[in-house]
Scaffold this motif. Structure first.
Motif: not given
Length: 188
Positions: A126-136
């Motif tokens: 879930d942390v990885l998913a959030s970071r990947l989405a944030a980098r766009g």
């Protein structure tokens, strides 16, 4: 007369996309003299929001492969990545060189670089998913594919592996990595 002992070493930093490899590496280089970040060559367009790398075309990359300009090279996620042979000079000069590597080339790196170590950064999905989405940078489909690869194990036979979960601040994670690298550096 004894040959000089070099304290340099290559450290491959690995982990799933979004785990913060480049951020942790930058923090280590900013805080510790003698730490060098290896600037990779990648067949991707330059992007100010991500790591510093040398962008090249597929053709230019292949020309460098043929010229043996890379100490290591591999393909992943539809791109090609290379570690310039100049890393050998930094290691020979006694620098601790950090490079974001693929699991696929760890055994090669270990065979080529005496004292090679791996820093394996991890984080919950879930942390990885959030970071990947944030980098766009990637589509939802690409993010899903990267997350599917997140749990792959490291190859067998690696001699020095440092495991660190990166769920705290970058400074805290970098400090833990540094502390765990020190006994290995002192033991050589």
């Amino acid at each position: 007369m004894c040959a000089p002992v070099h304290t340099g070493r290559l450290v491959g930093v690995v982990g799933p996309s979004g785990v913060g490899k480049d951020s942790v590496m930058r923090a280590l280089a900013e805080r510790h003299a003698g730490v060098r970040l290896v600037r990779r060559v990648i067949t991707r367009a330059a992007d100010a929001r991500c790591e510093v790398f040398e962008p090249v075309s597929e053709h230019a990359f292949e020309v460098r492969v043929q010229a043996r300009a890379f100490a290591l090279h591999w393909g992943a996620h539809g791109l090609r990545y290379g570690v310039p042979v100049s890393v050998n000079e930094d290691v020979a000069a006694g620098h601790l060189c950090l490079v974001n590597l693929s699991r696929a080339v760890l055994a090669d790196a270990q065979a080529m670089f005496p004292g090679f170590a791996v820093v394996h950064l991890t984080a919950p999905v879930d942390v990885l998913a959030s970071r990947l989405a944030a980098r766009g940078r990637e589509s939802a489909e690409v993010i899903a594919a990267r997350l599917a690869r997140a749990g792959f194990a490291l190859p067998e036979g690696l001699e020095r592996v440092i495991e660190v979960e990166n769920t705290r601040t970058v400074s805290e994670t970098a400090a833990e990595v540094w502390d765990k690298l020190q006994p290995e550096r002192a033991a050589r």
